[in-house]
Design an enzyme around this catalytic site. Sequence first.
Site, PDB file in Angstrom:
ATOM      1  N   LYS A 198     -73.920 -63.131 -34.351  1.00 35.13           N
ATOM      2  CA  LYS A 198     -72.949 -64.197 -34.105  1.00 35.13           C
ATOM      3  C   LYS A 198     -71.561 -63.633 -34.390  1.00 35.13           C
ATOM      4  O   LYS A 198     -71.246 -63.269 -35.523  1.00 35.13           O
ATOM      5  CB  LYS A 198     -73.230 -65.409 -34.992  1.00 35.13           C
ATOM      6  CG  LYS A 198     -72.264 -66.570 -34.750  1.00 35.13           C
ATOM      7  CD  LYS A 198     -72.607 -67.756 -35.635  1.00 35.13           C
ATOM      8  CE  LYS A 198     -71.646 -68.912 -35.401  1.00 35.13           C
ATOM      9  NZ  LYS A 198     -71.954 -70.077 -36.269  1.00 35.13           N
ATOM     10  N   ARG A 208     -65.082 -76.541 -31.990  1.00 35.86           N
ATOM     11  CA  ARG A 208     -64.444 -77.027 -33.212  1.00 35.86           C
ATOM     12  C   ARG A 208     -63.840 -78.409 -33.008  1.00 35.86           C
ATOM     13  O   ARG A 208     -63.751 -79.196 -33.949  1.00 35.86           O
ATOM     14  CB  ARG A 208     -63.411 -76.007 -33.701  1.00 35.86           C
ATOM     15  CG  ARG A 208     -64.111 -74.740 -34.181  1.00 35.86           C
ATOM     16  CD  ARG A 208     -63.190 -73.645 -34.625  1.00 35.86           C
ATOM     17  NE  ARG A 208     -63.978 -72.468 -35.014  1.00 35.86           N
ATOM     18  CZ  ARG A 208     -63.464 -71.285 -35.273  1.00 35.86           C
ATOM     19  NH1 ARG A 208     -62.161 -71.094 -35.203  1.00 35.86           N
ATOM     20  NH2 ARG A 208     -64.254 -70.271 -35.610  1.00 35.86           N
ATOM     21  N   ARG A 219     -63.336 -66.905 -39.831  1.00 36.66           N
ATOM     22  CA  ARG A 219     -64.631 -66.556 -40.425  1.00 36.66           C
ATOM     23  C   ARG A 219     -64.946 -65.073 -40.242  1.00 36.66           C
ATOM     24  O   ARG A 219     -66.108 -64.679 -40.196  1.00 36.66           O
ATOM     25  CB  ARG A 219     -65.727 -67.436 -39.792  1.00 36.66           C
ATOM     26  CG  ARG A 219     -65.489 -68.933 -39.974  1.00 36.66           C
ATOM     27  CD  ARG A 219     -66.669 -69.758 -39.480  1.00 36.66           C
ATOM     28  NE  ARG A 219     -66.462 -71.169 -39.770  1.00 36.66           N
ATOM     29  CZ  ARG A 219     -66.295 -72.110 -38.848  1.00 36.66           C
ATOM     30  NH1 ARG A 219     -66.318 -71.794 -37.561  1.00 36.66           N
ATOM     31  NH2 ARG A 219     -66.117 -73.368 -39.196  1.00 36.66           N
ATOM     32  N   GLU A 235     -78.390 -56.477 -37.401  1.00 36.44           N
ATOM     33  CA  GLU A 235     -78.494 -57.852 -37.895  1.00 36.44           C
ATOM     34  C   GLU A 235     -79.789 -58.499 -37.415  1.00 36.44           C
ATOM     35  O   GLU A 235     -80.500 -59.166 -38.185  1.00 36.44           O
ATOM     36  CB  GLU A 235     -77.289 -58.675 -37.430  1.00 36.44           C
ATOM     37  CG  GLU A 235     -75.978 -58.351 -38.115  1.00 36.44           C
ATOM     38  CD  GLU A 235     -75.835 -59.053 -39.460  1.00 36.44           C
ATOM     39  OE1 GLU A 235     -76.816 -59.634 -39.958  1.00 36.44           O
ATOM     40  OE2 GLU A 235     -74.715 -59.012 -40.001  1.00 36.44           O
ATOM     41  N   LYS A 250     -74.688 -64.708 -29.893  1.00 36.50           N
ATOM     42  CA  LYS A 250     -73.721 -65.783 -29.652  1.00 36.50           C
ATOM     43  C   LYS A 250     -72.314 -65.248 -29.873  1.00 36.50           C
ATOM     44  O   LYS A 250     -72.068 -64.620 -30.917  1.00 36.50           O
ATOM     45  CB  LYS A 250     -74.010 -66.944 -30.610  1.00 36.50           C
ATOM     46  CG  LYS A 250     -73.033 -68.114 -30.503  1.00 36.50           C
ATOM     47  CD  LYS A 250     -73.356 -69.176 -31.554  1.00 36.50           C
ATOM     48  CE  LYS A 250     -72.356 -70.338 -31.438  1.00 36.50           C
ATOM     49  NZ  LYS A 250     -72.586 -71.358 -32.485  1.00 36.50           N
ATOM     50  N   SER A 276     -69.087 -73.118 -26.158  1.00 31.62           N
ATOM     51  CA  SER A 276     -68.161 -74.121 -25.634  1.00 31.62           C
ATOM     52  C   SER A 276     -67.035 -73.529 -24.804  1.00 31.62           C
ATOM     53  O   SER A 276     -66.625 -74.096 -23.784  1.00 31.62           O
ATOM     54  CB  SER A 276     -67.580 -74.933 -26.792  1.00 31.62           C
ATOM     55  OG  SER A 276     -66.888 -74.082 -27.702  1.00 31.62           O
ATOM     56  N   TYR A 315     -74.606 -76.358 -22.404  1.00 33.96           N
ATOM     57  CA  TYR A 315     -74.216 -77.759 -22.261  1.00 33.96           C
ATOM     58  C   TYR A 315     -74.557 -78.300 -20.880  1.00 33.96           C
ATOM     59  O   TYR A 315     -74.478 -79.508 -20.645  1.00 33.96           O
ATOM     60  CB  TYR A 315     -72.718 -77.910 -22.557  1.00 33.96           C
ATOM     61  CG  TYR A 315     -72.384 -77.488 -23.967  1.00 33.96           C
ATOM     62  CD1 TYR A 315     -72.598 -78.336 -25.038  1.00 33.96           C
ATOM     63  CD2 TYR A 315     -71.915 -76.198 -24.236  1.00 33.96           C
ATOM     64  CE1 TYR A 315     -72.326 -77.937 -26.346  1.00 33.96           C
ATOM     65  CE2 TYR A 315     -71.647 -75.791 -25.538  1.00 33.96           C
ATOM     66  CZ  TYR A 315     -71.858 -76.664 -26.590  1.00 33.96           C
ATOM     67  OH  TYR A 315     -71.615 -76.256 -27.881  1.00 33.96           O
TER      68      TYR A 315
END
Length: 331
Positions: A198, A208, A219, A235, A250, A276, A315
């Site tokens: 990610k 957000r 982050r 990972e 992602k 998004s 989506y």
Amino acid sequence: MTAFPTRRLRRLRGTSALRRLSAEHHLVPSQLVLPVFVKEGIAASQPIGSMPGVSQHPLEKIAEVVDEAAAAGIGGVMLFGVPASRNAVGSGATDPDGILNRAIAVAKDAAAGRLTVQADLCLDEFTDHGHCGVLAADGTVDNDATLPIYAAMGVAQARAGADILGLSGMMDGQVAAVRAALDEAGFAHVAILAYSAKYASAFYGPFRDAVESTLDGDRRTYQMDPANAREGIEEALFDIAEGADVVMVKPAMPYLDVLARVSDRSSVPVWAYQVSGEYAMIEHAASAGLIDRERAIDESLLGIRRAGADVILTYWAIEVAGWLRAGKELS
């Protein structure tokens, strides 16, 4: 005598029937998962301005959303909670009466086994500072102090009825901590989807808005550096070793190379999240008349499948499932 080519690759492109027959990759509805936002304290669904066609839903609407998704034949719904209040430790995430845990229970009942109910396991929607973990005294995210909260959150979500837990916080050791807690609490059957690769991405912007993020800063200290690909593979392999049943890359489209490499190395299913920003770019470009919306959607999803994704969070899941059932040719 004119020399004609004996090998003509375009022979298999001449008709829609030939293209369908020779296609190397396909989409089916069961490979799609719909992200769903449930907001506490609203009476009706509220459109998200930066994500045309996507809404925040009240708890009372979730059964209807899940029923529509199940009827479309998609593989699952991924639930995200938007609580009315937040605090430093995100206590609403572990509260059985918290908005996300109540939504899981409603969705599980509505699904009646027709699709999987998945839940986002992260603190960012529940903390007043917007980070994915609790903060240390110096303001940094405390990885190890966050793990017991993730473990409790996992048990709460499993108890509410979640089939799959989406561990999206990017804390080191999160899979091992949640897996141990689930097994000890009698939820060995609940699967873990690890958001393994990610990235700290600009493409999360509209999301957000959807969760009304309170994040101040970024982050980058725990999500991955966009410059790194080998690290994404590491990972994923770490998460598999800790007990992940599925691993995730992602965002999807900017990281198709990582997706392909993880898919080549993974011993478990590999999923991708068409986030998004990817969604919003296509919607807004199409609304400006710059691209063919339906073809762009189809092409973007096929590209993610071609790179190695077994399942895609998108989506457009319900809409695309309708196209697939109708046998619509787009790309």
